[in-house]
Design a protein around this motif. Structure first.
Motif, PDB file in Angstrom:
ATOM      1  N   GLN A   1       1.054  -1.181  -0.111  1.00 13.51           N
ATOM      2  CA  GLN A   1      -0.231  -0.127   0.387  1.00 13.51           C
ATOM      3  C   GLN A   1       0.853   1.137  -0.280  1.00 13.51           C
ATOM      4  OE1 GLN A   1      -3.374  -0.444  -0.205  1.00 13.51           O
ATOM      5  NE2 GLN A   1      -4.213   1.981   0.043  1.00 13.51           N
ATOM      6  N   GLY A   2       0.522   1.545  -1.183  1.00 12.04           N
ATOM      7  CA  GLY A   2       1.762   3.144  -1.341  1.00 12.04           C
ATOM      8  C   GLY A   2       3.324   2.993  -2.494  1.00 12.04           C
ATOM      9  N   TYR A   3       3.798   3.950  -2.358  1.00 12.92           N
ATOM     10  CA  TYR A   3       4.520   3.733  -3.387  1.00 12.92           C
ATOM     11  C   TYR A   3       5.867   4.158  -3.289  1.00 12.92           C
ATOM     12  CZ  TYR A   3       7.060   4.479  -7.915  1.00 12.92           C
ATOM     13  OH  TYR A   3       8.070   4.638  -8.844  1.00 12.92           O
TER      14      TYR A   3
ATOM     15  N   ARG B   1       9.209   5.002  -2.112  1.00 14.13           N
ATOM     16  CA  ARG B   1      10.186   6.629  -3.069  1.00 14.13           C
ATOM     17  C   ARG B   1      11.835   6.749  -2.905  1.00 14.13           C
ATOM     18  NH1 ARG B   1       6.653  10.572   0.881  1.00 14.13           N
ATOM     19  NH2 ARG B   1       4.250   9.619   0.736  1.00 14.13           N
TER      20      ARG B   1
ATOM     21  N   PRO C   1       2.740  -1.424  -6.128  1.00 11.40           N
ATOM     22  CA  PRO C   1       2.014  -0.929  -5.492  1.00 11.40           C
ATOM     23  C   PRO C   1       0.769  -1.714  -5.691  1.00 11.40           C
ATOM     24  CG  PRO C   1       2.606   0.948  -6.431  1.00 11.40           C
ATOM     25  CD  PRO C   1       3.454  -0.260  -7.011  1.00 11.40           C
TER      26      PRO C   1
ATOM     27  N   SER D   1       3.706   5.972   5.942  1.00 15.16           N
ATOM     28  CA  SER D   1       3.415   6.245   3.909  1.00 15.16           C
ATOM     29  C   SER D   1       3.760   5.254   3.630  1.00 15.16           C
ATOM     30  CB  SER D   1       4.750   7.052   4.453  1.00 15.16           C
ATOM     31  OG  SER D   1       5.294   8.742   4.753  1.00 15.16           O
ATOM     32  N   PHE D   2       4.072   4.011   3.620  1.00 12.05           N
ATOM     33  CA  PHE D   2       4.461   2.836   3.137  1.00 12.05           C
ATOM     34  C   PHE D   2       4.207   1.645   3.810  1.00 12.05           C
ATOM     35  CE2 PHE D   2       7.746  -0.286   1.062  1.00 12.05           C
ATOM     36  CZ  PHE D   2       6.593  -0.527  -0.275  1.00 12.05           C
TER      37      PHE D   2
ATOM     38  N   GLU E   1      10.618   6.654 -12.713  1.00 16.34           N
ATOM     39  CA  GLU E   1       9.003   6.763 -13.361  1.00 16.34           C
ATOM     40  C   GLU E   1       8.584   6.742 -14.522  1.00 16.34           C
ATOM     41  OE1 GLU E   1      10.255  10.715 -11.953  1.00 16.34           O
ATOM     42  OE2 GLU E   1       9.339  11.355 -14.136  1.00 16.34           O
TER      43      GLU E   1
ATOM     44  N   TYR F   1      -6.614   0.568 -14.091  1.00 20.15           N
ATOM     45  CA  TYR F   1      -4.968   0.931 -13.423  1.00 20.15           C
ATOM     46  C   TYR F   1      -3.995  -0.100 -15.443  1.00 20.15           C
ATOM     47  CZ  TYR F   1      -6.295   2.845  -9.365  1.00 20.15           C
ATOM     48  OH  TYR F   1      -6.981   3.567  -8.488  1.00 20.15           O
TER      49      TYR F   1
ATOM     50  N   PRO G   1       2.429   2.685 -10.947  1.00 22.05           N
ATOM     51  CA  PRO G   1       1.387   2.488 -11.657  1.00 22.05           C
ATOM     52  C   PRO G   1       0.660   3.598 -12.146  1.00 22.05           C
ATOM     53  CG  PRO G   1       0.279   1.668  -9.374  1.00 22.05           C
ATOM     54  CD  PRO G   1       1.724   2.521  -9.114  1.00 22.05           C
ATOM     55  N   LEU G   2       0.054   3.290 -13.407  1.00 19.36           N
ATOM     56  CA  LEU G   2      -1.594   3.964 -14.627  1.00 19.36           C
ATOM     57  C   LEU G   2      -1.606   3.924 -13.757  1.00 19.36           C
ATOM     58  CD1 LEU G   2       1.232   4.547 -17.475  1.00 19.36           C
ATOM     59  CD2 LEU G   2       1.570   5.459 -15.919  1.00 19.36           C
ATOM     60  N   LEU G   3      -3.384   5.214 -14.547  1.00 15.06           N
ATOM     61  CA  LEU G   3      -4.515   5.397 -14.456  1.00 15.06           C
ATOM     62  C   LEU G   3      -4.831   5.441 -15.494  1.00 15.06           C
ATOM     63  CD1 LEU G   3      -6.740   5.091 -12.233  1.00 15.06           C
ATOM     64  CD2 LEU G   3      -6.884   6.989 -11.629  1.00 15.06           C
TER      65      LEU G   3
ATOM     66  N   GLU H   1       7.660  17.981  -2.207  1.00 15.77           N
ATOM     67  CA  GLU H   1       8.931  17.440  -2.681  1.00 15.77           C
ATOM     68  C   GLU H   1       8.576  18.445  -3.553  1.00 15.77           C
ATOM     69  OE1 GLU H   1       8.498  13.558  -5.063  1.00 15.77           O
ATOM     70  OE2 GLU H   1       7.968  12.961  -3.608  1.00 15.77           O
TER      71      GLU H   1
ATOM     72  N   ALA I   1       0.990  11.881  -0.979  1.00 19.58           N
ATOM     73  CA  ALA I   1      -0.242  11.572   0.719  1.00 19.58           C
ATOM     74  C   ALA I   1       0.608   9.786   0.247  1.00 19.58           C
ATOM     75  CB  ALA I   1      -1.639  10.531  -0.894  1.00 19.58           C
ATOM     76  N   PRO I   2      -0.075   9.750   2.173  1.00 16.44           N
ATOM     77  CA  PRO I   2       0.436   8.923   2.143  1.00 16.44           C
ATOM     78  C   PRO I   2      -0.066   7.545   1.844  1.00 16.44           C
ATOM     79  CG  PRO I   2      -0.610   9.701   4.008  1.00 16.44           C
ATOM     80  CD  PRO I   2      -0.842  10.579   2.472  1.00 16.44           C
ATOM     81  N   ARG I   3       0.717   6.822   1.852  1.00 15.56           N
ATOM     82  CA  ARG I   3      -0.210   5.027   1.358  1.00 15.56           C
ATOM     83  C   ARG I   3      -0.659   4.645   0.055  1.00 15.56           C
ATOM     84  NH1 ARG I   3      -3.074   3.853   4.763  1.00 15.56           N
ATOM     85  NH2 ARG I   3      -2.001   5.532   5.809  1.00 15.56           N
ATOM     86  N   ALA I   4      -0.133   6.034  -0.920  1.00 20.40           N
ATOM     87  CA  ALA I   4      -1.130   6.171  -2.481  1.00 20.40           C
ATOM     88  C   ALA I   4       0.103   5.837  -3.583  1.00 20.40           C
ATOM     89  CB  ALA I   4      -1.677   6.933  -2.410  1.00 20.40           C
ATOM     90  N   PRO I   5      -0.706   4.985  -4.445  1.00 19.59           N
ATOM     91  CA  PRO I   5       0.259   4.716  -5.384  1.00 19.59           C
ATOM     92  C   PRO I   5       1.220   5.975  -6.326  1.00 19.59           C
ATOM     93  CG  PRO I   5      -1.531   3.576  -6.057  1.00 19.59           C
ATOM     94  CD  PRO I   5      -1.860   4.619  -4.342  1.00 19.59           C
ATOM     95  N   ARG I   6       0.736   7.147  -6.000  1.00 19.20           N
ATOM     96  CA  ARG I   6       1.066   7.740  -7.019  1.00 19.20           C
ATOM     97  C   ARG I   6      -0.162   7.637  -8.203  1.00 19.20           C
ATOM     98  NH1 ARG I   6       7.608   8.736  -7.163  1.00 19.20           N
ATOM     99  NH2 ARG I   6       7.278   9.557  -5.036  1.00 19.20           N
ATOM    100  N   THR I   7      -1.677   8.032  -8.393  1.00 19.94           N
ATOM    101  CA  THR I   7      -2.176   6.915  -9.494  1.00 19.94           C
ATOM    102  C   THR I   7      -3.047   8.621 -10.236  1.00 19.94           C
ATOM    103  OG1 THR I   7      -3.515   5.909  -8.261  1.00 19.94           O
ATOM    104  CG2 THR I   7      -1.912   4.673  -9.443  1.00 19.94           C
TER     105      THR I   7
ATOM    106  N   SER J   1      -2.879  10.752 -12.518  1.00 20.01           N
ATOM    107  CA  SER J   1      -3.591  12.040 -13.620  1.00 20.01           C
ATOM    108  C   SER J   1      -4.473  12.621 -12.318  1.00 20.01           C
ATOM    109  CB  SER J   1      -4.288  10.647 -13.958  1.00 20.01           C
ATOM    110  OG  SER J   1      -5.552  10.377 -13.348  1.00 20.01           O
TER     111      SER J   1
END
Lengths: 584, 604
Positions: free
Chosen positions: A103-105, A107, A120, A226-227, A362, A472, A519-521, B102, B135-141, B218
Motif C-alpha cells: 500500500q503506497g509507492y 519513493r 503498489p 507512508s508506505f 518513473e 489501472y 502504476p498508471l491510471l 517535493e 499522499a501516504p500509502r497512495a500509489p501516485r495514480t 492523473s
C-alpha cells in the motif's frame, strides 16, 4: 488380598504398557520429525533513518525446514513451518512462490533502495516444478487458494493479466530449470492492503503476534504510515555448503516507512513505542536468533542522530552495494532489556540531506483526449561514469492497444537500440501485452522509452462499476545489476589493505536491484451511464429514424412504370399494328 | 408512410409545407428564443443538485487555523518578489521544501506572434514552481491541483501566502488519498499552458519548456486561487474555460454548498443570487447573469487560470476573492477553511465527475430546424420538373449543360469565399511586418486592422465572382447555392454548438434569419444593410457593447471601438497561444458561410 495384589500387578502392568507405548510413540514421533528434518526460525528488524527524515523499519522472519516437498512427497508433520503454505506447495507442485501486498509507492528519490522492492498493489510470481503439465490450470487454482489464505482479491488474476516474462524474473532459489513456461507473473495494481491482509500474514508466524518482534505489528500504527508492504517468499535453498539436499525457506517480510512530519509534530525524535505503540520485552521463544539492527552508517560520530540505549555490538555488511554499519541489539540476551525489562529504542535527529539513488525510474501517460496516448518510461542512471544494462518489463492490459512500431528508446537525445526485445502482442480479452527489453543506460543520463497506444472501446458489460475512475496499468519492472557505491568509492584504499583493493571484488562490484515504476491510471472512452443521457440518446435515435424516412419520402420522386407486356400480347400487338388496328 | 408513398397526397403535403414555410420558420425561431429566455426563469430549471454521491454532504470539520500566518507568508513572498523582480524561485523552492513538499521547477519561454498590448508582453520567459504533497500509502495514480498565479505588481500575494499556508496544514494531515500539487505559475495562462503541456508531454502550440521532473498521476480536479486583499467581501467562482468548456456542475455546486455552510457570500458572474425570481427585476437579474455567462462562454477564451485544465479532461475552476464596499468581511482563515473543505471532499471523490450538460441542445435544435425547413423547401422547388421544351432533341443537352453550369455556379462562390476565409486567417499574422514598415501603426494594430481590411474586402466579392463565371446566373443557380449554403450553415452551427453551446446559439440567433430571408429578389440596399448588421464581425461589435452593459460598465462608442479592436487581437492571440478555436472557426468557416449568403443577395 491376593485379589488385591493381582489387581495391583495388573495396574502396574497397564501402567508399564502405557508408559512403554508412550515412549514408543514419542520415539516414533521424534524419529518422524528427524525424517522430516530440522527446522529453524530467525527474526530480525532493521531500522534505517532515511535521508528525507522518515524512518524505515524492515521486519524479516525466516523459517528454514530441512524437508522435501518435491515430487509428490507427502509431508504431514509441521512444527514451525505453516501447514497451510506447506500444503499449497505440495498440492500445486510449487518450486518458488513470491507474493507481496503493498500500500503506497516506494519513493526511491527520497528513500533510496528498499531491502525488498515491491510494486503498489498485489504482486504474485510463481515458478512451478517441471512435473506440472497444465501450468495455466494449476496457476488458476493456486491464485484462488492464495486468495483465501491471504484474504485478498488474488482470484482476479486470470489470463488477461498474467504474463510469462522471459528474462526479468529468474528463480531466486536453487534449481537449474529456467524455462519460462513454468513461470507465471501477475500484478493487481488496484489491490488495497489493510488489516484483513495483515492478520492472516501474522498467523503464519510461529509465535503469532504473541511474542518476539511480531508484538510490534499492530495494525493501527502500521497503517498510519507512508508506505506499507508485506510479502511472503518461499524458495528451495541449500541445506549446507555441499548443497546435496535442499531445504525450504519461508521468508516473511514487512516493510514500513513512518512519516516523521505527520506523527511527531515537528519533533525529530523516534522510539519503538512511538512507531509501534509497543516496546519489546522478549524474543520469540521458538526463534534461534532475534535481533534488531539500526543503520548508523550516516552517523559515524553521532552528529546526525543519537540512539539510546547505546549498544557496543556493531556489525558491517554490504547492503545494496553500499557498506553499512549497524548497531545490533540481540533480543535473546537478557541484558538487552536492561533493568526495566523492556526495550524502547530512541532515535533523535540532528540534520538531514538528500540523496541521489543510482537507478530510479518513473512512468506517466502523455497526451490528452480519449482516443490515443503515449506511455513514457524514464530510467535515470545517476552513476557518474559507469553505464549498465537494465531489463525492462512492461505488462499492459489488452484494452490499451500498443502500437509497437512507435516504440522508441532514446538516451541523451540519441536513439538507444535495445540489445534484446521480447514482445508478445495481446489478444483481446485473453492476454495482455508483454514487452521485455534489455537496454544499456549510459552514465549520468535519462533514458526514455515511449510507446503509443490506442484506447479500446469495451463492451458495456466489461466496464467496472466506477468506469470514470479509469483503468489501472500495473507497474513496469526494471531489474538491473547496478555498479555498487563501494566500487565507486575511489578512496577505498584508505580503509582496506592494499592487496585487497586492486581489482574490484566481485560481490561488491555490482548488486542486484529491482525498481518498480508507479502504476498508471488511464481513462478509457466510457459511455455515459447516467439516465438522462440514455433518454436523450434514445429519443435522438427515434427522431433520426423517423425524420430520415420522412425526408426520404418527401424528396424522392416516384414514377409509375408500366409492366412490360407478355410475349403473346406483344406478338398480338405486332399483328394488330400490321393490320392497322389500335393495339391492345 | 403509406400517406407519403401516394404521389397525390404527397404533393398536397409538399404544397402545404411550401405554403406554411414562413410561419413555421417564424414559430420555430420564436420558440427557440423563448425557450432560451425560459432558462433564466427559475421554476423551469432544475434546482442545483449533486449527482455524485461522494460529494453529497458537506460534513467535513474544517480546522484550518493559520490565516494570519498565511498573510505573513504572503507579505514575505511579496517582498521577495519585488527583490527578484519577478518570480522568487529560490525562496519558493526553499519555503515549499520547508513545508515537507517535493519541490520541482519548470522553465519556459514563448515568443508571441505579435505583442500583447493588454498585458504588455512579447518575449516571455518564466519559471513555474510546484511542490507535490505525497499522499501516504497512495500509489501516485491520482492528484489534485491548487494553483495561484504569481502576477507582477502587488496583486495576488495573499493567494500565494494562503497556498503555502494550506500546504503546511495539509502536510500534517493523514487522510489524503490523492497527491496534492501546489503550483505557483508565472505569466498566468502562458505559465499554466507550459506546465500542463509539460505534465502531459504534449506540445500543441510550439512553446519551449523544460520537462517536468515530478508527477502525481492523473489529475482529477484543480482549483486556481486569486486573492489580492487581506479580507474579502465575497468569493466569485469562474467556470468558463478554453473554447467555452465548462467544468462539471458538481464542482460549482460543491463550492456553493461550502460557501453556505461556512457563511461566505458567493457570487455568480460577479452578481449575487436573488430569491425573488417571480418579480420582474428578479427575472431580469437572472437573465443578465445568464447572458453574461453566455457571452463569456461564447468568447471561447479562458476566463481564469483554470481554463486550460479542461482540455485535459480535468474539472477545474478559478476562485476569486473580491473586496468591495460591503460591510460584511471574511478573513483569510475562513477562505482557508473553505478550501480545506473542498479539497477534503475532492479527496473523497472515487471517480471523476461524469455528468454532462445536454439540456440546451433542444434550443439549438429549434433554431436550426428553421434552416432545415428552408432547405427542404428549396429542394422541393428544385425538384419540381421544369416545363418541357417543345423540341425533345436539345432537351438532353440542355439538361447536361444546366447541370454543369449549376455545379460551376455553386463551386465558384464556395471556393472563392473559402479562399477569402483563408486569407482572413493567415494574412494578419503574415503581413504584420510589412504593414508596420508601410504604415505608422504598431504590430498589434497592424494585425487587427489587416484582419478588418480583409474582412471588408470580402464584401466586394460578389461583383468579382461573376466575372469568373461563364454566363449569367440563373434562377436555378441561386437556389442550388442557397440550398448548399443553408445546409452548410445547419451543419456548421450544429457542430459548433456541440463544442461551445453559447457560441453556437449567438451565431444561430444572427445567421439563421439571414439564411431564411435572403434571395436575389428582396430590396437590395435594405437587405444588404441587414446582412452586414447580422454579419459575424458586427455581432462581435454589438456583443462587446452588450457585455459592457451587462457588467454595468457602459462605454462610449470611442472606448467601445478600442475595446473591439483589443478583443479581436486577444482572440487571435488566444488561438496562437492556447489553441482557442473561435478565431479559426469564424475566419475559416462562419465568415465564408456568411459570404455565400452575401453572394446570393447580389446574384445576377
Amino acid at each position: 488380598m491376593a485379589e488385591q495384589k493381582f489387581s495391583l500387578s495388573v495396574c502396574v502392568c497397564v501402567c508399564v504398557c502405557v508408559c512403554v507405548c508412550m515412549c514408543v510413540c514419542v520415539w516414533a514421533v521424534r524419529a518422524m520429525m528427524c525424517g522430516c528434518g530440522r527446522d529453524d526460525f530467525q527474526e530480525e528488524l532493521v531500522i534505517r533513518p532515511l535521508h528525507s527524515g522518515d524512518i524505515y523499519a524492515s521486519f524479516q522472519f525466516r523459517t528454514v525446514w530441512e524437508t522435501d516437498f518435491m515430487r509428490g512427497n507427502k509431508v504431514s508433520h509441521y512444527r514451525l513451518f505453516p501447514k497451510s503454505l506447506g500444503q499449497v506447495i505440495s498440492k500445486f507442485s510449487v518450486r518458488e512462490l513470491h507474493i507481496s501486498f503493498t500500500q503506497g509507492y516506494w519513493r526511491t528519490m527520497q528513500w533510496g533502495q528498499p531491502f525488498q522492492p515491491s510494486p503498489p498493489g498485489a504482486e504474485l510470481w510463481v515458478w512451478f516444478q517441471d512435473s506440472v503439465t497444465d501450468v495455466d490450470g494449476t496457476w488458476k487454482e493456486l491464485t484462488n487458494v492464495l486468495s483465501g489464505i491471504f484474504c485478498a482479491s488474488l482470484n482476479f488474476i486470470d489470463s488477461t493479466n498474467t504474463v510469462q516474462p522471459s528474462a526479468s524474473f529468474k528463480p531466486l532459489g536453487i534449481g537449474n530449470e529456467t524455462d519460462h513456461r513454468f513461470l507465471r507473473y501477475a500484478t493487481l495494481p488496484r489491490e488495497i492492503v489493510c488489516t484483513e491482509n495483515l492478520t492472516p500474514w501474522k498467523k503464519l508466524l510461529p509465535c503469532g503476534s504473541k511474542a518476539g518482534l511480531a508484538v510490534l505489528l499492530k495494525s493501527e500504527k502500521l497503517f498510519h504510515s507512508s508506505f506499507h508492504s508485506q510479502a511472503v517468499h518461499i524458495r528451495p535453498v541449500c541445506q549446507d555448503w555441499q548443497c546435496k539436499t535442499t531445504s525450504w525457506e519461508l521468508r516473511q517480510t514487512l516493510n514500513v516507512v513512518f512519516d516523521l512530519h505527520n506523527s511527531a509534530q515537528g519533533k525529530r525524535e523516534w522510539s519503538l513505542f512511538k512507531m509501534f505503540s509497543r516496546t519489546l520485552t522478549e524474543a520469540c521463544p521458538l526463534a534461534s536468533s532475534s535481533k534488531i539492527y539500526i543503520d548508523i552508517t550516516d552517523n559515524p560520530q553521532g552528529e546526525q542522530f543519537e540512539v539510546s540505549p547505546a549498544t557496543p555490538l556493531l556489525s558491517q555488511a554490504v547492503v545494496l552495494g553500499d557498506r553499512r554499519t549497524f548497531s545490533v541489539y540481540d533480543l535473546t540476551q537478557q541484558i538487552t532489556f536492561g533493568t526495566v525489562r523492556s526495550l524502547n529504542l530512541l532515535i533523535r535527529w540532528k540534520s538531514s540531506d538528500m540523496l541521489r539513488p543510482l537507478l530510479h525510474a518513473e512512468r506517466y501517460v502523455a497526451g490528452y483526449g480519449l482516443q490515443t496516448g503515449e506511455i513514457h518510461t524514464l530510467m535515470y542512471n545517476n552513476h557518474p561514469y559507469r553505464s549498465f544494462p537494465v531489463l525492462l518489463l512492461d505488462s499492459v492490459p489488452w484494452y490499451l492497444r500498443l502500437y509497437i512500431h512507435t516504440l522508441t528508446v532514446t538516451s541523451k537525445g540519441k536513439d538507444n537500440k535495445p540489445s534484446y526485445i521480447h514482445y508478445q502482442p495481446s489478444k483481446d480479452r485473453l492476454r495482455p501485452h508483454l514487452l521485455e527489453m534489455l537496454v544499456q543506460l549510459p552514465p549520468n543520463s535519462v533514458t526514455e522509452v515511449t510507446v503509443q497506444f490506442e484506447r479500446a472501446l469495451l463492451k458495456w458489460t466489461e466496464y467496472t462499476p466506477d468506469p470514470n475512475h479509469g483503468f489501472y496499468v500495473g507497474s513496469s519492472v526494471i531489474s538491473s545489476l547496478v555498479p555498487s557505491i563501494v566500487a565507486m568509492d575511489t578512496n577505498s584504499t584508505r580503509e582496506r589493505p592494499l592487496f585487497s583493493s586492486f581489482f574490484p571484488c566481485k560481490e561488491e562490484s555490482s548488486y542486484f536491484v529491482r525498481v518498480y515504476t508507479e502504476p498508471l491510471l488511464v481513462n478509457l472512452p466510457t459511455p455515459d451511464f447516467s439516465m438522462p443521457y440514455n433518454v436523450i440518446c434514445l429519443t435522438c435515435t427515434v427522431v433520426a429514424v423517423g425524420y430520415g424516412s420522412l425526408y426520404n419520402l418527401l424528396t424522392r420522386s416516384f414514377q409509375i412504370e408500366e409492366p412490360s407486356p407478355g410475349l403473346a400480347k406483344r406478338i398480338a400487338n405486332i399483328i394488330r399494328k400490321m393490320r392497322g388496328v389500335p393495339p391492345l | 408512410m403509406g400517406l407519403l408513398s401516394d404521389p397525390n397526397r404527397r404533393r398536397a403535403l409538399i404544397s402545404l409545407l411550401t405554403r406554411l414555410n414562413s410561419p413555421i420558420c417564424v414559430v420555430c425561431y420564436m420558440a427557440g428564443v423563448a425557450w432560451f429566455m425560459g432558462l433564466a426563469f427559475e421554476p423551469f430549471t432544475l434546482r442545483t443538485y449533486m449527482s455524485e454521491n461522494a460529494m453529497g454532504s458537506t460534513m467535513v470539520e474544517e480546522r484550518f487555523p493559520a490565516g494570519e500566518r498565511a498573510l505573513t507568508t504572503g507579505r514575505e513572498f511579496s517582498a521577495h518578489k519585488k527583490k527578484a523582480g519577478g518570480m522568487p524561485v529560490d525562496w519558493l523552492v526553499k519555503t515549499m521544501q520547508a513545508r515537507g513538499l517535493e519541490v520541482f521547477t519548470q522553465r519556459f519561454s514563448r515568443k508571441l506572434p505579435f505583442p500583447d498590448e493588454n498585458k504588455e508582453r512579447y518575449m516571455v520567459k518564466g519559471t513555474n514552481v510546484y511542490g507535490i504533497l505525497r499522499a501516504p500509502r497512495a500509489p501516485r495514480t491520482e492528484a489534485l491541483v491548487l494553483s495561484a498565479p504569481c502576477t507582477p505588481g502587488d496583486s495576488n500575494n495573499q493567494a500565494v501566502g494562503l497556498l503555502l499556508g494550506l500546504a503546511q496544514y495539509f502536510r500534517n494531515q493523514i487522510y489524503w488519498a490523492k497527491d496534492i500539487i501546489f503550483l505557483v505559475n508565472e505569466h498566468d495562462l502562458i505559465g499554466m499552458q507550459a506546465w500542463l503541456e509539460g505534465y502531459h508531454h504534449t506540445n500543441t502550440t510550439g512553446m519551449d519548456w523544460s520537462p517536468l521532473q515530478g508527477r502525481g498521476g492523473s489529475i482529477q480536479a484543480a482549483l486556481s486561487l486569486e486573492l489580492s486583499s487581506d479580507v474579502i467581501t465575497s468569493m466569485d467562482l469562474v467556470l468558463e474555460g478554453l473554447n467555452g468548456q465548462l467544468p462539471n456542475l458538481d464542482l460549482a455546486n460543491l463550492f456553493y454548498a461550502f460557501c453556505q455552510k461556512i457563511g461566505v457570500l458567493c457570487t455568480i458572474q460577479g452578481k449575487l443570487q436573488r430569491n425573488d425570481w417571480d418579480s420582474v427585476s428578479g427575472y431580469s437579474h437572472s437573465v443578465q447573469t445568464m447572458m453574461l455567462m453566455v457571452m463569456k462562454q461564447a468568447s471561447g477564451r479562458p476566463w481564469g487560470d483554470h481554463g486550460l485544465f479542461l482540455r485535459y479532461h480535468i474539472e477545474a475552476a478559478s476562485i476569486k476573492g473580491i473586496n468591495s464596499f460591503r460591510q460584511y468581511k471574511t478573513d483569510v482563515t475562513t477562505i482557508g477553511r473553505l478550501l480545506e473543505g473542498m479539497y477534503r471532499k475532492l479527496n473523497n471523490l472515487l471517480e471523476p465527475f461524469g455528468l454532462l450538460l445536454t439540456d440546451y441542445m433542444l434550443i439549438l435544435t429549434l433554431l436550426l430546424h428553421l434552416t432545415v425547413v428552408q432547405a427542404l423547401d428549396l429542394w422541393v422547388q428544385l425538384a419540381t420538373p421544369p416545363p418541357r421544351t417543345e423540341d425533345g432533341i436539345t432537351d438532353k443537352e440542355q439538361v447536361r449543360h444546366t447541370y454543369y453550369f449549376r455545379v460551376l455556379s455553386v463551386l465558384t462562390p464556395l471556393v472563392i469565399s473559402h479562399l477569402t476565409g483563408v486569407a482572413l486567417y493567415t494574412l494578419p499574422i503574415q503581413f504584420q511586418e510589412m504593414a508596420v514598415e508601410q504604415f505608422p501603426v504598431s504590430e498589434t494594430e497592424a494585425v487587427v486592422l489587416t484582419a478588418i481590411g480583409v474582412y471588408t474586402a470580402g464584401l466586394a466579392l460578389p461583383h468579382n465572382t461573376h466575372r469568373l463565371l461563364s454566363g449569367e446566373g440563373t434562377e436555378q443557380g441561386w437556389r442550388v447555392l442557397k440550398l448548399v449554403a443553408v445546409l452548410y450553415l445547419a451543419v456548421l452551427l450544429g457542430c459548433t454548438a456541440l463544442i461551445n453551446f453559447s457560441l453556437g446559439f449567438i451565431l444561430a440567433l444572427t445567421l439563421v434569419p439571414v439564411a431564411a430571408f435572403v434571395t436575389p429578389h428582396v430590396p437590395k440596399v435594405l437587405s444588404a444593410f441587414i446582412l452586414v448588421i447580422l454579419s459575424p464581425a458586427c455581432t462581435l461589435l454589438f456583443s462587446v457593447f452588450f457585455f459592457q452593459e451587462l457588467q454595468e460598465l457602459p462605454v462610449s462608442f470611442q472606448e467601445g471601438w478600442l475595446l473591439y479592436l483589443s478583443v479581436i487581437s486577444q482572440g487571435i492571440l488566444d488561438h496562437f497561444l492556447y489553441g482557442s478555436l473561435v478565431y479559426p472557426l469564424i475566419a475559416l468557416l462562419v465568415y465564408p458561410c456568411w459570404l455565400l449568403f452575401w453572394n446570393i443577395l447580389f446574384w445576377k
